[in-house]
Write a protein that holds these residues in place. Sequence first.
Motif, PDB file in Angstrom:
ATOM      1  N   ASP A 150       0.746  -1.219  -0.061  1.00 18.78           N
ATOM      2  CA  ASP A 150      -0.289  -0.151   0.522  1.00 18.78           C
ATOM      3  C   ASP A 150       1.001   1.081  -0.047  1.00 18.78           C
ATOM      4  N   VAL A 155       3.357  -4.671   2.951  1.00 17.77           N
ATOM      5  CA  VAL A 155       2.630  -6.141   1.931  1.00 17.77           C
ATOM      6  C   VAL A 155       1.258  -5.403   2.418  1.00 17.77           C
ATOM      7  N   GLN A 188     -14.380   0.676   1.574  1.00 16.76           N
ATOM      8  CA  GLN A 188     -14.191   3.048   2.658  1.00 16.76           C
ATOM      9  C   GLN A 188     -12.939   3.044   1.894  1.00 16.76           C
ATOM     10  N   ILE A 209       1.752  -1.658  12.388  1.00 14.82           N
ATOM     11  CA  ILE A 209       0.823  -2.215  11.795  1.00 14.82           C
ATOM     12  C   ILE A 209       1.246  -3.693  11.732  1.00 14.82           C
ATOM     13  N   ARG A 211       3.307  -6.274  11.380  1.00 14.78           N
ATOM     14  CA  ARG A 211       4.448  -6.865  10.350  1.00 14.78           C
ATOM     15  C   ARG A 211       6.012  -5.559   9.762  1.00 14.78           C
ATOM     16  N   ILE A 245     -11.652 -12.677   6.478  1.00 15.40           N
ATOM     17  CA  ILE A 245     -12.224 -11.288   5.730  1.00 15.40           C
ATOM     18  C   ILE A 245     -11.588 -11.689   4.083  1.00 15.40           C
ATOM     19  N   ARG A 247     -10.025  -9.442   1.731  1.00 13.76           N
ATOM     20  CA  ARG A 247      -9.794  -7.900   1.589  1.00 13.76           C
ATOM     21  C   ARG A 247      -8.742  -7.892  -0.143  1.00 13.76           C
ATOM     22  N   MET A 277     -14.123  -5.833  12.817  1.00 12.83           N
ATOM     23  CA  MET A 277     -12.607  -4.652  12.693  1.00 12.83           C
ATOM     24  C   MET A 277     -13.015  -3.539  13.005  1.00 12.83           C
TER      25      MET A 277
HETATM   26  C1  HEM Z   1      -3.932  -6.650   7.694  1.00 15.19           C
HETATM   27  C2  HEM Z   1      -3.335  -2.256   4.795  1.00 15.19           C
HETATM   28  C3  HEM Z   1      -7.558  -1.124   6.224  1.00 15.19           C
HETATM   29  C4  HEM Z   1      -8.621  -5.464   7.796  1.00 15.19           C
HETATM   30  C5  HEM Z   1      -3.286  -5.200   7.229  1.00 15.19           C
HETATM   31  C6  HEM Z   1      -1.775  -5.416   6.746  1.00 15.19           C
HETATM   32  C7  HEM Z   1      -1.488  -4.454   6.614  1.00 15.19           C
HETATM   33  C8  HEM Z   1      -2.868  -3.398   6.047  1.00 15.19           C
HETATM   34  C9  HEM Z   1      -0.731  -3.987   5.469  1.00 15.19           C
HETATM   35  C10 HEM Z   1      -1.285  -6.324   7.417  1.00 15.19           C
HETATM   36  C11 HEM Z   1      -0.595  -7.362   5.763  1.00 15.19           C
HETATM   37  C12 HEM Z   1      -2.050  -8.085   5.207  1.00 15.19           C
HETATM   38  O1  HEM Z   1      -2.408  -9.606   5.998  1.00 15.19           O
HETATM   39  O2  HEM Z   1      -2.827  -7.798   4.647  1.00 15.19           O
HETATM   40  C13 HEM Z   1      -4.059  -1.237   5.766  1.00 15.19           C
HETATM   41  C14 HEM Z   1      -4.170  -0.200   5.262  1.00 15.19           C
HETATM   42  C15 HEM Z   1      -5.876   0.320   5.475  1.00 15.19           C
HETATM   43  C16 HEM Z   1      -6.405  -0.940   6.074  1.00 15.19           C
HETATM   44  C17 HEM Z   1      -3.870   0.783   4.623  1.00 15.19           C
HETATM   45  C18 HEM Z   1      -6.263   1.482   5.770  1.00 15.19           C
HETATM   46  C19 HEM Z   1      -6.012   2.795   5.423  1.00 15.19           C
HETATM   47  C20 HEM Z   1      -8.560  -2.078   6.957  1.00 15.19           C
HETATM   48  C21 HEM Z   1      -9.787  -1.940   7.583  1.00 15.19           C
HETATM   49  C22 HEM Z   1     -10.030  -3.706   7.379  1.00 15.19           C
HETATM   50  C23 HEM Z   1      -9.003  -3.994   7.630  1.00 15.19           C
HETATM   51  C24 HEM Z   1     -10.432  -0.926   7.041  1.00 15.19           C
HETATM   52  C25 HEM Z   1     -11.735  -4.338   8.175  1.00 15.19           C
HETATM   53  C26 HEM Z   1     -12.483  -3.312   8.528  1.00 15.19           C
HETATM   54  C27 HEM Z   1      -8.203  -6.051   8.087  1.00 15.19           C
HETATM   55  C28 HEM Z   1      -7.393  -7.925   8.233  1.00 15.19           C
HETATM   56  C29 HEM Z   1      -5.984  -7.875   8.460  1.00 15.19           C
HETATM   57  C30 HEM Z   1      -5.184  -6.762   7.378  1.00 15.19           C
HETATM   58  C31 HEM Z   1      -8.467  -8.461   8.442  1.00 15.19           C
HETATM   59  C32 HEM Z   1      -5.648  -9.407   8.579  1.00 15.19           C
HETATM   60  C33 HEM Z   1      -4.954  -9.356  10.136  1.00 15.19           C
HETATM   61  C34 HEM Z   1      -4.375 -10.804  10.023  1.00 15.19           C
HETATM   62  O3  HEM Z   1      -3.126 -10.737  10.127  1.00 15.19           O
HETATM   63  O4  HEM Z   1      -5.460 -12.230  10.796  1.00 15.19           O
HETATM   64  N1  HEM Z   1      -4.019  -4.165   6.445  1.00 15.19           N
HETATM   65  N2  HEM Z   1      -5.041  -2.186   6.080  1.00 15.19           N
HETATM   66  N3  HEM Z   1      -7.580  -3.504   7.146  1.00 15.19           N
HETATM   67  N4  HEM Z   1      -6.180  -5.582   7.558  1.00 15.19           N
HETATM   68 FE1  HEM Z   1      -5.678  -3.734   7.158  1.00 15.19          FE
END
Ligand code: HEM
Length: 318
Positions: A150, A155, A188, A209, A211, A245, A247, A277
């Motif tokens: 992002d 990642v 969003q 984050i 990670r 979920i 993404r 979440m």
């Molecule tokens: C994990 C970025 C918003 C749900 C992550 C990770 C990053 C990231 C870098 C770690 C790598 C991965 O597993 O994908 C972002 C950014 C967001 C954002 C830049 C917006 C500014 C959200 C929102 C939700 C969400 C709004 C849910 C409502 C999750 C979930 C994980 C995750 C479920 C995996 C958690 C796990 O390790 O099981 N996100 N995210 N993210 N994000 Fe986000």
Amino acid sequence: PITALNHTLDNEPQQITAPLTHSAAFLVLTVKDDAASLAKVREVLASTDDLIKNTAIREIERTFTCNVAIGHRVWAPLVGSTPPRELKPFQEVKGATHTAVSTPGDLLYHIRARTMDLIVAFERNLMMAFGDAVDAVDDVAGFRYFDGRDLLDFVDGTANPEGLSLPEATIVGDEDPDHAGGSYVVVQKYLHNLDAWRAQKTEAQEAIIGRTKHDNIELDDAPADAQKSHKTLCTIEDGDGEHEILRDNMPFANPGRGEYGTYFIGYTRRLWVIEKMLERMFIGNPAPLHDRILDFSTATTGVTFFAPSRKVLADLGD
Ligand code: HEM
């Protein structure tokens, strides 16, 4: 065997589980309320498969996919049936510091392809087909940023479910038979403050984050009452285990306007999982320890939809 086959076809999902691509568009429309507009929208939704074919065939690698999802406000007037069990308008989540806003949107087109030309050609055909029955409230073009990062340089998408866990996490089943084969979708649009983010030390960013930045390795969870990372706040567990979920976030940018963002899109079989979440991110766990990603990212939209099975869409033409 024939009834089994029909059953499968009845519930065949859209291309929810298709892989990420280099390009994507997120088109959010509102539908005009008069009878003629509703009839036109029903007709266009019913022809979704054909509209997709017209574009998808133009690329030999066949990376083009499109999912259509419908919001709560227009479910009854458009589809006529009882809405999916959990479908409701996006509920604003107001934390002590940050708010997940709720904004208008009746239809979502999530369009993916390797290149933007297919996406633009499809969107033009689509908008011509709709005529003046809809208004576009948002249209965001996402792009792949280096190795799936992002714009915060991490990642994004690693922990997504794979294999059999993917449909299990995303596609409604027997718990709501009328809507089996469908999927709840939440979007969003986040804008980042990149100057403030980049002023943080790498270790501070990694703690936010959950990670490591370079190698994308998961960090240990923080102790119970301490500030949790984004990945910990977004891990939802109960007696049934972890609820995942899907993404398909994409970066988007307009450097001339100083805009750098992440378009969040989550597909889920259980809407409450994404709601949980968001609650943990915006209100905090424990409150008021919100997700620190939000100190550098502002949610400017928030809309909930349901992407029905292909047959539900096709039947709108009857
Ligand atoms: C994990 C970025 C918003 C749900 C992550 C990770 C990053 C990231 C870098 C770690 C790598 C991965 O597993 O994908 C972002 C950014 C967001 C954002 C830049 C917006 C500014 C959200 C929102 C939700 C969400 C709004 C849910 C409502 C999750 C979930 C994980 C995750 C479920 C995996 C958690 C796990 O390790 O099981 N996100 N995210 N993210 N994000 Fe986000």
